[in-house]
Write an enzyme that holds these catalytic residues in place. Structure first.
Site, PDB file in Angstrom:
ATOM      1  N   GLY A   1     -47.044 109.843 -20.808  1.00  0.00           N
ATOM      2  CA  GLY A   1     -48.259 109.777 -21.439  1.00  0.00           C
ATOM      3  C   GLY A   1     -48.393 110.349 -23.133  1.00  0.00           C
ATOM      4  O   GLY A   1     -48.435 111.258 -22.706  1.00  0.00           O
ATOM      5  N   TYR A   2     -48.796 109.651 -23.533  1.00  0.00           N
ATOM      6  CA  TYR A   2     -48.759 109.461 -25.924  1.00  0.00           C
ATOM      7  C   TYR A   2     -50.430 109.476 -25.583  1.00  0.00           C
ATOM      8  O   TYR A   2     -51.386 110.475 -25.720  1.00  0.00           O
ATOM      9  CB  TYR A   2     -48.151 109.720 -26.843  1.00  0.00           C
ATOM     10  CG  TYR A   2     -46.853 109.692 -26.125  1.00  0.00           C
ATOM     11  CD1 TYR A   2     -46.251 110.859 -25.261  1.00  0.00           C
ATOM     12  CD2 TYR A   2     -45.615 108.619 -26.107  1.00  0.00           C
ATOM     13  CE1 TYR A   2     -45.155 110.618 -25.204  1.00  0.00           C
ATOM     14  CE2 TYR A   2     -43.870 109.012 -25.940  1.00  0.00           C
ATOM     15  CZ  TYR A   2     -43.883 109.905 -25.904  1.00  0.00           C
ATOM     16  OH  TYR A   2     -42.891 110.519 -25.508  1.00  0.00           O
ATOM     17  N   SER A   3     -50.742 107.859 -25.172  1.00  0.00           N
ATOM     18  CA  SER A   3     -51.723 107.093 -25.754  1.00  0.00           C
ATOM     19  C   SER A   3     -52.752 107.977 -25.350  1.00  0.00           C
ATOM     20  O   SER A   3     -52.755 107.440 -23.618  1.00  0.00           O
ATOM     21  CB  SER A   3     -51.900 105.585 -25.723  1.00  0.00           C
ATOM     22  OG  SER A   3     -50.326 105.387 -25.972  1.00  0.00           O
TER      23      SER A   3
ATOM     24  N   GLU B   1     -37.313 105.904 -28.015  1.00  0.00           N
ATOM     25  CA  GLU B   1     -37.731 104.690 -27.639  1.00  0.00           C
ATOM     26  C   GLU B   1     -37.535 103.541 -28.588  1.00  0.00           C
ATOM     27  O   GLU B   1     -37.003 102.461 -28.001  1.00  0.00           O
ATOM     28  CB  GLU B   1     -39.205 105.442 -27.355  1.00  0.00           C
ATOM     29  CG  GLU B   1     -40.107 104.172 -26.596  1.00  0.00           C
ATOM     30  CD  GLU B   1     -41.506 104.510 -26.259  1.00  0.00           C
ATOM     31  OE1 GLU B   1     -42.224 105.705 -26.558  1.00  0.00           O
ATOM     32  OE2 GLU B   1     -42.124 103.368 -26.055  1.00  0.00           O
TER      33      GLU B   1
ATOM     34  N   GLU C   1     -46.943  97.932 -38.280  1.00  0.00           N
ATOM     35  CA  GLU C   1     -47.775  99.063 -39.465  1.00  0.00           C
ATOM     36  C   GLU C   1     -47.522 100.160 -39.572  1.00  0.00           C
ATOM     37  O   GLU C   1     -46.563 100.562 -40.563  1.00  0.00           O
ATOM     38  CB  GLU C   1     -49.139  98.450 -39.296  1.00  0.00           C
ATOM     39  CG  GLU C   1     -49.611  97.181 -39.224  1.00  0.00           C
ATOM     40  CD  GLU C   1     -50.033  96.622 -38.003  1.00  0.00           C
ATOM     41  OE1 GLU C   1     -49.803  97.008 -36.788  1.00  0.00           O
ATOM     42  OE2 GLU C   1     -50.044  95.102 -38.182  1.00  0.00           O
TER      43      GLU C   1
END
Ligand SMILES: Cc1cc2nc3c(=O)[nH]c(=O)nc-3n(C[C@H](O)[C@H](O)[C@H](O)COP(=O)(O)OP(=O)(O)OC[C@H]3O[C@@H](n4cnc5c(N)ncnc54)[C@H](O)[C@@H]3O)c2cc1C
Length: 379
Positions: A121-123, A238, A363
């Site tokens: 759970g990062y985003s 990752e 990006e």
């Protein structure tokens, strides 16, 4: 440059090859979780999982070279993915690096045996690329943290037992300095998991809402405020994992088969395109070997993982675009058995789009390459 293997490495390769000949499962659906779990357990029991992890926590204790040979052999036979890939690629290594001995003993063995599945759970809805802007708040209350907030795009949350979650423990100072990582029991009271339906019909990721979720302080990974360092190092793993999991030789096989089935192998433009993609795939394979040599000599720049992820995920998109063009109007069909392997392209095309976003967008990888690998100034 010496590209040969030592006799001991050749013996190891023969052992892996022999084992795979006996144990490789029939190819099934990549979404058959029970089969993926069974496959992971088999690999672990044979000593082929958690390759570089210490043996005392159940790892295989293999050398980096043996690990590379193992990966080559798994790729060669098109072995299925393991169910707990995220935990194997980055959660386990983060716990091994930053965890207490008690945390390692508690969490590492069930990661390897797939008895406990992990989500990351990062985003959040307003912080994806800018992960350090995470707002999910963890406030200390006695021996617990009380967590409130929302995560999004959480892969496999719906089948996970544990959550490797980035939280804000302080709003003072820089936004990076106020972050921590918690190891949250997914069955805690106050967690609500809502699936997100994907463009390909699947539902592998979710929104996760946390309302007054209590997490014992002993389940904080590393120090309070060390979250940014921990997730930065997990992201390196990752990105390497994503780059390393792309199987260009398999994509090339599919492409050639599709060209043959569509009777386009004689078309000069098609032949040139296939040759161009084969060349680029070979270049990336050798770039991977160079990265391995660097790591064997301890001169690895961790940020090269951003370059490898950027190049691999962009190239695999070129493969699936070529596959779709070869199929023409048939490309719109998903999973049509009359089109094997062509029927795979539509799904593959959509999946490959996701890979230039997951683990940080292209990006963002370009920014990392510019600043951290090439040393260009930040604008
Ligand atoms: C298949 C898949 C699985 C995922 N699984 C997980 C998961 O398990 N857990 C988890 O936490 N997240 C997961 N994610 C989320 C993923 O990490 C984010 O989608 C990604 O980091 C981008 O964030 P965002 O979607 O908020 O886009 P945004 O950050 O809003 O970006 C939107 C656009 O702006 C561009 N952009 C943003 N910042 C910059 C910049 N500084 N310079 C140049 N361009 C910029 C981006 O490249 C993008 O094109 C997953 C995503 C996918 C596709």
């Amino acid at each position: 440059m010496d590209l040969s293997y030592t006799p001991a490495e050749e013996t190891f390769r023969a052992r892996v090859r022999g084992w795979l000949a006996e144990n490789l499962p029939e190819t099934g659906s990549p979404r058959d979780l029970a089969a993926m779990r069974a496959w992971q357990r088999k690999l672990h029991a044979a000593g082929f999982l958690g390759a570089a992890w210490p043996k005392e926590y159940g790892g295989a204790g293999l050398s980096p070279m043996e690990q590379a040979i193992l990966n080559e052999e798994l790729t060669r036979v098109r072995a299925p993915q393991v169910v707990n890939a995220m935990a194997i690629w980055w959660v386990g290594p983060a716990i091994i690096r930053y965890g207490t001995d008690a945390q390692k003993r508690r969490f590492i063995p069930p990661i390897l045996t797939a008895d406990e599945i992990w989500a990351t759970g990062y985003s959040e809805p307003s912080s994806g690329s800018d992960m350090a802007a995470a707002k999910t708040r963890a406030v200390r209350d006695g021996d617990d943290y009380v967590v409130n907030g929302q995560k999004i795009w959480t892969t496999l949350a719906h089948i996970s037992d544990w959550f490797f979650v980035l939280v804000r423990t302080s709003t003072d100072g820089t936004k990076w300095g106020g972050l921590s990582v918690l190891l949250m029991d997914m069955r805690s009271r106050g967690i609500d998991i809502r699936p997100i339906r994907q463009i390909d019909g699947g539902s592998e990721f979710n929104e996760v809402f946390m309302s007054d979720v209590r997490v014992p302080v002993e389940n904080r990974l590393g120090a309070e405020g060390q979250g940014w360092e921990i997730v930065s190092s997990a992201l390196v793993n990752e990105r390497s994992g994503i780059a390393g999991s792309i199987r260009f030789d398999q994509a090339l096989d599919w492409l050639k088969t599709t060209a043959r089935e569509q009777q386009k192998l004689g078309d000069r433009r098609v032949r040139q395109r296939v040759a161009d993609l084969a060349t680029k795939g070979a270049i990336l394979r050798w770039a991977g070997m160079r990265a391995l040599t660097d790591s064997l000599h301890e001169r690895m720049n961790p940020h090269l993982s951003a370059a490898m992820k950027l190049m691999s995920t962009s190239l695999v998109q070129e493969f699936s675009e070529a596959g779709m063009e070869l199929l023409g109007p048939w490309a719109a069909l998903m999973d049509d058995p009359r089109l094997a392997p062509g029927g795979r392209w539509a799904k593959q095309f959509l999946y490959d789009r996701a890979m230039t976003i997951a683990g940080g967008t292209s990006e963002v990888q370009r920014n990392i390459v510019a600043q951290r690998v090439l040393g260009l100034p930040r604008k």
